[in-house]
Design an enzyme around this catalytic site. Structure first.
Site, PDB file in Angstrom:
ATOM      1  N   GLU A 197       4.284  47.703  38.854  1.00  0.00           N
ATOM      2  CA  GLU A 197       2.995  48.388  39.011  1.00  0.00           C
ATOM      3  C   GLU A 197       2.163  48.201  37.747  1.00  0.00           C
ATOM      4  OE1 GLU A 197       1.578  53.033  39.950  1.00  0.00           O
ATOM      5  OE2 GLU A 197       3.650  52.579  39.386  1.00  0.00           O
ATOM      6  N   CYS A 215       5.160  52.558  44.012  1.00  0.00           N
ATOM      7  CA  CYS A 215       5.776  53.672  43.287  1.00  0.00           C
ATOM      8  C   CYS A 215       5.879  54.949  44.120  1.00  0.00           C
ATOM      9  CB  CYS A 215       4.999  53.900  41.989  1.00  0.00           C
ATOM     10  SG  CYS A 215       5.928  54.812  40.727  1.00  0.00           S
ATOM     11  N   LYS A 242      -2.905  51.871  46.279  1.00  0.00           N
ATOM     12  CA  LYS A 242      -1.962  52.991  46.309  1.00  0.00           C
ATOM     13  C   LYS A 242      -2.617  54.241  46.883  1.00  0.00           C
ATOM     14  CE  LYS A 242       1.265  55.337  43.148  1.00  0.00           C
ATOM     15  NZ  LYS A 242       1.726  55.368  41.738  1.00  0.00           N
TER      16      LYS A 242
END
Length: 276
Positions: free
Chosen positions: A41, A149, A116
């Site tokens: 990330e 994540c 995200k």
């Protein structure tokens, strides 16, 4: 079989040139016979931003060479037949908004971008959340899903990726270190194991290492097969792990002749999950 690699490295917050060099060196070290590579990330930018302005200063468009240069690596993968690189970057969108994103890159360039959705802690001060389901991209090496994540800690999200046909879920991640009992895996790795098993979907998690503005990391880069077992993990420090996965087999969701992970679902009873 599909040969996948997960890369663990240590970006420096805000130093785009140094991070490009670090990512470039890590990609150069990936063997030519690998088909799919996953980077951490925010690999291009670092993670621990002081504020939204600093995050914006490190953000680039998906068309920036920082990202599109990964196509050079993609071109030599699979023995020169062409592979895929998935990696995280701070994205300056066409709408002028900054996102925590991941790009999917093949020899032709960027073929998909995921933003995200589930922002963690201070990320909410620096990024705008995405507004679309998990990305699933058809490639010559299978259907690659992408989450980032904290997304993975929502079982609805990994199930959506599986229902959308992902053979493997690429998860660029930066997992902050939390104390755990001696001998236990990082909880996020255990979540990946469970998500892989209940969806019969391989999961490739590329974590980061190093200390950034006082934050340490789990250094939990792991490749989990569709049965939920960790096939390889880097351990501490920079490194790359490589595993062969049978991604075609992941499309069979039967556990026994009378047990099917998808066929036995009862979506008619799951309404409260999305209605609250």
């Amino acid at each position: 079989m599909t040969r996948v690699a997960a890369v663990q490295l240590a970006p420096v917050v805000g130093d785009l040139a140094a991070n490009a060099a670090t990512v470039g060196a890590a990609l150069a070290a990936v063997p030519d016979d690998v088909d799919v590579v996953v980077l951490p990330e925010l690999a291009t930018s670092g993670y621990v931003f002081r504020d939204a302005a600093e995050a914006r200063s490190a953000a680039v468009a998906a068309s920036d060479a920082t990202v599109t240069d990964w196509a050079t690596t993609a071109s030599r993968l699979s023995g020169g037949a062409g592979g895929v690189v998935v990696g995280g970057f701070a994205e300056l969108g066409d709408d002028g908004v900054v996102y925590n994103s991941a790009a999917v890159v093949d020899p032709s360039g960027v073929i998909g971008v995921y933003r995200k959705v589930h922002l963690w802690d201070g990320e909410k001060e620096c990024f705008t959340p995405g507004s679309r389901p998990p990305l699933v991209v058809d490639t010559r090496h299978g259907r690659i899903g992408v989450a980032i994540c904290f997304d993975m800690e929502f079982p609805e999200w990994t199930r959506l990726a599986a229902l959308h046909g992902a053979d493997v879920l690429a998860v660029p991640t930066n997992w902050p270190y939390f104390e755990r009992p001696e001998g236990e895996r990082a909880p996020e790795v255990q979540i990946a194991m469970a998500a892989a098993r209940v969806n019969r979907m391989a999961i490739v998690c590329a974590d980061r290492c190093g200390t950034e503005r006082g934050v340490d990391w789990n250094e939990g880069t792991s490749i989990v097969d569709a049965d939920g077992w960790v096939r390889a993990a880097t351990g501490p420090g920079p490194g790359t792990v490589v595993v062969d996965l049978d991604l075609v087999a992941t499309r069979d969701k039967t556990l026994t002749p009378r047990a099917d992970l998808f066929g036995d679902r009862r979506p008619d009873l799951y309404g409260p999950l999305t209605g609250r």
